[in-house]
Design a protein around this motif. Structure first.
Motif, mmCIF file in Angstrom:
data_model
loop_
_atom_site.group_PDB
_atom_site.id
_atom_site.type_symbol
_atom_site.label_atom_id
_atom_site.label_comp_id
_atom_site.label_asym_id
_atom_site.label_seq_id
_atom_site.Cartn_x
_atom_site.Cartn_y
_atom_site.Cartn_z
ATOM 1 N N ALA A 151 1.076 -1.122 -0.355
ATOM 2 C CA ALA A 151 -0.114 -0.046 -0.096
ATOM 3 C C ALA A 151 0.707 1.132 0.107
ATOM 4 N N ALA A 152 1.860 1.121 1.452
ATOM 5 C CA ALA A 152 3.141 2.173 0.702
ATOM 6 C C ALA A 152 3.708 3.031 -0.922
ATOM 7 N N LEU A 153 4.264 1.255 -1.400
ATOM 8 C CA LEU A 153 4.070 1.685 -3.148
ATOM 9 C C LEU A 153 3.699 2.367 -3.186
ATOM 10 N N LYS A 154 2.443 1.901 -3.534
ATOM 11 C CA LYS A 154 1.484 2.663 -4.207
ATOM 12 C C LYS A 154 1.081 4.451 -3.542
ATOM 13 N N ILE A 155 1.141 4.274 -2.911
ATOM 14 C CA ILE A 155 0.876 5.377 -2.586
ATOM 15 C C ILE A 155 1.408 6.481 -2.904
ATOM 16 N N ARG A 156 3.122 6.020 -2.961
ATOM 17 C CA ARG A 156 3.873 6.656 -3.879
ATOM 18 C C ARG A 156 4.355 6.664 -5.304
ATOM 19 N N GLU A 157 3.427 5.725 -5.862
ATOM 20 C CA GLU A 157 3.569 5.864 -7.331
ATOM 21 C C GLU A 157 2.472 6.956 -7.718
ATOM 22 N N ASP A 158 1.282 6.730 -6.532
ATOM 23 C CA ASP A 158 -0.118 7.019 -7.193
ATOM 24 C C ASP A 158 -0.311 8.594 -6.340
ATOM 25 N N GLU A 159 -0.472 9.564 -6.775
ATOM 26 C CA GLU A 159 -0.491 10.527 -5.526
ATOM 27 C C GLU A 159 -2.206 10.298 -5.170
ATOM 28 N N ASN A 160 -3.119 9.814 -6.236
ATOM 29 C CA ASN A 160 -4.653 10.013 -6.537
ATOM 30 C C ASN A 160 -4.347 8.865 -6.078
ATOM 31 N N TYR A 161 -4.227 7.964 -4.984
ATOM 32 C CA TYR A 161 -4.526 6.517 -4.678
ATOM 33 C C TYR A 161 -4.651 7.284 -2.846
ATOM 34 N N VAL A 162 -5.799 6.077 -2.796
ATOM 35 C CA VAL A 162 -6.762 6.569 -1.292
ATOM 36 C C VAL A 162 -6.642 5.285 -1.122
ATOM 37 N N LEU A 163 -5.493 4.491 0.219
ATOM 38 C CA LEU A 163 -5.153 3.848 1.434
ATOM 39 C C LEU A 163 -6.803 3.963 2.024
ATOM 40 N N GLN A 164 -7.804 2.956 1.551
ATOM 41 C CA GLN A 164 -9.062 2.273 2.474
ATOM 42 C C GLN A 164 -8.685 0.739 3.091
ATOM 43 N N ARG A 165 -9.229 0.897 4.555
ATOM 44 C CA ARG A 165 -9.530 -0.634 5.417
ATOM 45 C C ARG A 165 -9.638 -1.485 4.830
ATOM 46 N N GLN A 166 -10.809 -2.101 4.005
ATOM 47 C CA GLN A 166 -10.925 -2.702 3.369
ATOM 48 C C GLN A 166 -9.927 -3.687 1.953
ATOM 49 N N ASP A 167 -8.964 -3.212 1.707
ATOM 50 C CA ASP A 167 -8.428 -3.545 1.017
ATOM 51 C C ASP A 167 -6.514 -3.655 1.834
ATOM 52 N N ILE A 168 -6.300 -3.729 2.759
ATOM 53 C CA ILE A 168 -5.651 -4.775 3.814
ATOM 54 C C ILE A 168 -6.286 -5.660 4.802
ATOM 55 N N GLN A 217 -6.462 13.874 2.185
ATOM 56 C CA GLN A 217 -7.559 15.473 2.052
ATOM 57 C C GLN A 217 -6.437 16.703 2.517
ATOM 58 N N ARG A 218 -5.381 16.575 3.223
ATOM 59 C CA ARG A 218 -5.219 17.494 3.087
ATOM 60 C C ARG A 218 -3.849 17.561 1.951
ATOM 61 N N ARG A 219 -3.674 17.018 1.039
ATOM 62 C CA ARG A 219 -3.477 17.459 -0.147
ATOM 63 C C ARG A 219 -3.844 17.534 -0.980
ATOM 64 N N GLN A 220 -5.324 17.477 -1.532
ATOM 65 C CA GLN A 220 -7.048 17.861 -1.741
ATOM 66 C C GLN A 220 -7.137 18.855 -1.073
ATOM 67 N N GLU A 221 -6.776 19.489 0.044
ATOM 68 C CA GLU A 221 -7.460 21.644 0.212
ATOM 69 C C GLU A 221 -6.183 22.020 -0.309
ATOM 70 N N LEU A 222 -4.817 21.291 0.011
ATOM 71 C CA LEU A 222 -3.630 22.267 -0.989
ATOM 72 C C LEU A 222 -3.656 22.577 -2.187
ATOM 73 N N MET A 223 -4.272 21.831 -2.953
ATOM 74 C CA MET A 223 -4.420 21.853 -4.131
ATOM 75 C C MET A 223 -5.522 22.772 -4.890
ATOM 76 N N GLY A 224 -6.497 22.605 -3.508
ATOM 77 C CA GLY A 224 -7.787 23.604 -4.268
ATOM 78 C C GLY A 224 -6.877 24.648 -3.812
ATOM 79 N N THR A 225 -6.326 25.504 -2.648
ATOM 80 C CA THR A 225 -6.260 26.523 -2.565
ATOM 81 C C THR A 225 -4.744 26.516 -3.381
#
Length: 202
Positions: A92-109, A132-140
């Motif tokens: 999951a950490a590797l997916k987050i590093r490769e895809d910035e828009n990937y959101v980890l869910q509890r059912q994924d693991i 969420q913070r990244r989305q807020e930053l992008m909106g700002t």
């Protein structure tokens, strides 16, 4: 035995010839007897060595298979429940590093109900908060870009207005200068004409 054991019920007794016995004593109250049981202290180790070196090949194969089965069961019940969630967290950490828009869910693991499960839950919550913070930053950033565009347009408009006003001022100054020159010239022409007119009258 009674002297060596003293008040203990069980212990190792060393005989005068150097042999050691593992002895125990029990009291039979009905007949007031003290019953002593003893055996060589190294009987267990000798039994293990004897069974190890005098057992058949089939017995050794059975023991080895039993040990491998025991290790496999322990691995499955203890090690795998620990390593499997950690491996999924790593993926999951590797997916987050490769895809910035990937959101980890509890059912994924699969989150077990132990300390590793608590760690996995904290990791999932942290990744969601980070997204969420990244989305807020992008909106700002988008809002700032829009405000910059509006300000640039206003600056361009004010610049054009200032340029037009400057041109009008320059034009007005030119016209004023031309009028002043015309008045000076007319005054200079009027004086000789007046002199000539006065001379003609006289």
């Amino acid at each position: 035995l009674e002297q060596h054991l003293a008040e203990q019920d069980t212990g190792i007794v060393t005989l005068p010839d150097g042999r050691q016995l593992l002895a125990t004593v029990a009291l039979v109250k009905e007949v007031n007897w003290r019953v002593y049981l003893f055996q060589p202290a190294d009987a267990a180790s000798r039994f293990f060595v004897h069974s190890l070196f005098h057992s058949s090949l089939w017995d050794m194969v059975v023991v080895a298979f039993a040990m491998i089965l025991f290790v496999g069961i322990v691995s499955y019940l203890v090690i795998i429940p620990i390593t499997r969630p950690l491996a999924r967290l790593r993926d999951a950490a590797l997916k987050i590093r490769e895809d910035e828009n990937y959101v980890l869910q509890r059912q994924d693991i699969e989150i077990p109900h132990n300390e590793i499960g608590e760690f996995a839950g904290v990791f999932v919550d942290m990744s969601q908060a980070f997204h969420q913070r990244r989305q807020e930053l992008m909106g700002t950033q988008q809002e700032l870009a829009h405000v910059n565009q509006v300000l640039e347009k206003r600056v361009e408009e004010r610049t054009r207005e200032l340029q037009a006003t400057n041109k009008e001022l320059i034009k007005s100054e030119r016209l004023a200068a031309i009028g002043q020159m015309a008045s000076i010239i007319s005054h200079e022409i009027r004086n000789p004409l007046a002199v000539i007119s006065n001379a003609n009258r006289s």
